[in-house]
Design an enzyme around this catalytic site. Sequence first.
Site, PDB file in Angstrom:
ATOM      1  N   GLU A   1     -87.999  -1.613  24.512  1.00 12.12           N
ATOM      2  CA  GLU A   1     -87.283  -1.342  25.760  1.00 12.12           C
ATOM      3  C   GLU A   1     -87.945  -0.206  26.534  1.00 12.12           C
ATOM      4  O   GLU A   1     -88.157  -0.301  27.742  1.00 12.12           O
ATOM      5  CB  GLU A   1     -85.822  -0.966  25.469  1.00 12.12           C
TER       6      GLU A   1
ATOM      7  N   TYR B   1     -94.227   7.822  12.483  1.00 14.17           N
ATOM      8  CA  TYR B   1     -92.941   7.333  12.994  1.00 14.17           C
ATOM      9  C   TYR B   1     -92.497   7.992  14.296  1.00 14.17           C
ATOM     10  O   TYR B   1     -92.109   7.309  15.224  1.00 14.17           O
ATOM     11  CB  TYR B   1     -91.830   7.412  11.942  1.00 14.17           C
TER      12      TYR B   1
ATOM     13  N   CYS C   1     -83.273   4.586  23.522  1.00 11.70           N
ATOM     14  CA  CYS C   1     -83.497   3.572  24.563  1.00 11.70           C
ATOM     15  C   CYS C   1     -82.303   3.482  25.509  1.00 11.70           C
ATOM     16  O   CYS C   1     -82.471   3.331  26.719  1.00 11.70           O
ATOM     17  CB  CYS C   1     -83.794   2.215  23.939  1.00 11.70           C
TER      18      CYS C   1
ATOM     19  N   CYS D   1     -81.607   1.103  20.583  1.00  9.22           N
ATOM     20  CA  CYS D   1     -81.269   2.344  19.878  1.00  9.22           C
ATOM     21  C   CYS D   1     -80.725   3.363  20.881  1.00  9.22           C
ATOM     22  O   CYS D   1     -80.772   3.162  22.099  1.00  9.22           O
ATOM     23  CB  CYS D   1     -82.503   2.890  19.150  1.00  9.22           C
TER      24      CYS D   1
ATOM     25  N   CYS E   1     -90.206   2.111  21.206  1.00  9.24           N
ATOM     26  CA  CYS E   1     -89.448   0.859  21.175  1.00  9.24           C
ATOM     27  C   CYS E   1     -89.862  -0.063  22.324  1.00  9.24           C
ATOM     28  O   CYS E   1     -90.408   0.383  23.344  1.00  9.24           O
ATOM     29  CB  CYS E   1     -87.960   1.154  21.281  1.00  9.24           C
TER      30      CYS E   1
ATOM     31  N   ASN F   1     -92.361  -3.197  20.567  1.00 11.13           N
ATOM     32  CA  ASN F   1     -92.367  -1.936  19.849  1.00 11.13           C
ATOM     33  C   ASN F   1     -93.756  -1.682  19.286  1.00 11.13           C
ATOM     34  O   ASN F   1     -94.481  -2.600  18.922  1.00 11.13           O
ATOM     35  CB  ASN F   1     -91.273  -1.867  18.778  1.00 11.13           C
ATOM     36  N   ILE F   2     -94.106  -0.402  19.264  1.00  9.65           N
ATOM     37  CA  ILE F   2     -95.426   0.032  18.821  1.00  9.65           C
ATOM     38  C   ILE F   2     -95.217   1.177  17.842  1.00  9.65           C
ATOM     39  O   ILE F   2     -94.778   2.259  18.228  1.00  9.65           O
ATOM     40  CB  ILE F   2     -96.285   0.499  20.018  1.00  9.65           C
ATOM     41  N   GLU F   3     -95.504   0.924  16.569  1.00  9.02           N
ATOM     42  CA  GLU F   3     -95.252   1.923  15.534  1.00  9.02           C
ATOM     43  C   GLU F   3     -96.460   2.828  15.311  1.00  9.02           C
ATOM     44  O   GLU F   3     -97.583   2.520  15.727  1.00  9.02           O
ATOM     45  CB  GLU F   3     -94.894   1.232  14.219  1.00  9.02           C
ATOM     46  N   ASN F   4     -96.185   3.914  14.621  1.00  9.41           N
ATOM     47  CA  ASN F   4     -97.204   4.870  14.238  1.00  9.41           C
ATOM     48  C   ASN F   4     -96.866   5.341  12.832  1.00  9.41           C
ATOM     49  O   ASN F   4     -95.689   5.461  12.486  1.00  9.41           O
ATOM     50  CB  ASN F   4     -97.185   6.043  15.224  1.00  9.41           C
TER      51      ASN F   4
END
Length: 130
Positions: free
Chosen positions: A55, A48, A89, A86, A53, A42-45
């Site tokens: 997957e 948001y 995904c 989620c 995610c 997962n790669i957040e910002n």
Amino acid sequence: MTTQELCAAARRMLAMAYVPYSHFPVGAALECMDGTVFTGCNIENAAYGPSNCAERTAVFKAVSEGYRDFRRIAIAADTEDFCAPCGVCRQVLHEFAPKLEVILVNRLGETRTLTLPELFPHSFGGDILG
């Protein structure tokens, strides 16, 4: 690739996750029908919405390399319980592999195997649009 090797690949991706806000790393390893494996984290910002995610990262990497036939995915989280994909995904996975095998892996290395139809009953797919 064995199930254990696929799960280990997903667990290795936990260290690659960019999660400065949630501090909730997730790793994934997606196996194609020919045995090729694509991993993701997962790669957040800060906003948001642009976050991605694990997957979907794995799926998008595979599709961008020309792969669209998937056998199974292992999803690992650093939790005692199992972390299922989620809704977004699940929809993306359904687009390419509606009968996908989904292996959930917890921090102890324990697994729970389900099918995407079990996780995503009454799903929406392209066949409905046709």
